[in-house]
Enzyme design. Structure first.
Site, PDB file in Angstrom:
ATOM      1  N   SER A 140      -6.934   0.389   2.555  1.00 61.45           N
ATOM      2  CA  SER A 140      -6.446   1.712   2.941  1.00 61.45           C
ATOM      3  C   SER A 140      -5.994   2.417   1.671  1.00 61.45           C
ATOM      4  O   SER A 140      -5.717   1.771   0.650  1.00 61.45           O
ATOM      5  CB  SER A 140      -5.256   1.565   3.906  1.00 61.45           C
ATOM      6  OG  SER A 140      -4.544   2.773   4.048  1.00 61.45           O
ATOM      7  N   TYR A 153       3.417  -1.395   7.372  1.00 63.83           N
ATOM      8  CA  TYR A 153       1.987  -1.152   7.165  1.00 63.83           C
ATOM      9  C   TYR A 153       1.660  -1.076   5.678  1.00 63.83           C
ATOM     10  O   TYR A 153       0.737  -1.738   5.191  1.00 63.83           O
ATOM     11  CB  TYR A 153       1.563   0.139   7.863  1.00 63.83           C
ATOM     12  CG  TYR A 153       0.117   0.491   7.651  1.00 63.83           C
ATOM     13  CD1 TYR A 153      -0.887  -0.150   8.381  1.00 63.83           C
ATOM     14  CD2 TYR A 153      -0.262   1.453   6.716  1.00 63.83           C
ATOM     15  CE1 TYR A 153      -2.223   0.161   8.180  1.00 63.83           C
ATOM     16  CE2 TYR A 153      -1.598   1.771   6.512  1.00 63.83           C
ATOM     17  CZ  TYR A 153      -2.577   1.125   7.248  1.00 63.83           C
ATOM     18  OH  TYR A 153      -3.902   1.432   7.037  1.00 63.83           O
TER      19      TYR A 153
END
Length: 258
Positions: A140, A153
């Site tokens: 990501s 996260y």
């Protein structure tokens, strides 16, 4: 097409989003695919498209073991493992979580985002060594920057970037290990049960997507299939033979704009 003709692959998180787009692209490129999903509801549609399906939790080593065994049984081996499954946390701030929520959400998020890739690597290593294959991990923009999610996260994605680098070092020279770091993508990624987010979907809120798009130099949120050529590049036998330990950024310029 058929840049992956005959390539024997596993793709996790294959039920929707980037994982589903990768499965479709790989099949179109001639690959043979074991698709790993969490829900029985995804099995029929994936099988109709030509994949073989394993249902299981990527945070359990036995799920990766079953996927590798099925690839060996059906295809005679494995050339590429795409560890794509993951959870988001909807930017949940630490101060908004109880100690119990932090603990349980940590195990869920790191289980899917980090352990899923680690277990995939462990379970598939011998098969990938035998084929001189490769592993691809979905990272990501949060592998590089804060703000792509909450603390759990973001930490899991930073850890994943380190895992790619370390595995590339350990598995060389026989197996290449790389990652792809998508930015904001129009997907239904959900969150952990511990935070009450397991039935939420990131792309269910158009205001959220518009806010994400406002921070991206290209001016829009990506579609899942816009990342799939990078997976093909890394999965193909001859297209990136000297690349390992890399995390390829596909985020519309977000990383360079901060």
């Amino acid at each position: 097409m058929e840049r992956l003709n005959g390539r024997r692959t596993i793709v996790t998180g294959a039920g929707a989003g980037i994982g589903r787009a990768v499965v479709r692209r790989f099949l179109a490129e001639g690959a043979r695919v074991v698709a790993v999903v969490r829900n029985d509801a995804d099995v029929d549609s994936l099988e109709r498209e030509g994949a073989i399906v394993v249902v299981g939790d990527v945070a359990r080593h036995e799920t990766a073991e079953r996927a590798v065994a099925l690839a060996d049984e059906q295809f005679g081996g494995l050339d590429c493992y795409v560890a794509n499954a993951g959870l988001w946390d909807f930017h949940k701030r630490v101060e908004k979580q109880s100690p119990q929520e932090l603990e349980h959400a940590f195990h869920e998020i790191f289980g899917a985002n980090f352990l899923g890739a680690l277990y995939a690597a462990h379970a598939s290593l011998q098969a990938l060594r035998d084929s001189h294959g490769s592993m691809i991990v979905t990272g990501s923009n949060a592998c590089f920057l804060a703000g792509g999610g909450g603390a759990l996260y973001t930490s899991s994605k930073f850890a994943l970037r380190g895992l790619v680098m370390q595995l590339a070092k350990e598995f060389a020279p026989d197996v290449r290990v790389n990652g792809i770091a998508p930015g904001a993508t129009d997907t239904g990624i959900s969150g952990p049960v511990a935070l009450g987010q397991h039935e939420r979907e990131m792309n269910s809120n158009p205001v959220r997507l518009a806010t994400m798009a406002s921070h991206i130099p290209l001016g829009r949120v990506s579609q899942p299939d816009e990342h799939t050529s990078l997976y093909v590049l890394l999965a193909a036998r001859e297209e990136a033979p000297y690349m390992t330990g890399a995390m390829l950024v596909s985020d519309g310029g977000l990383t360079i704009s901060v």
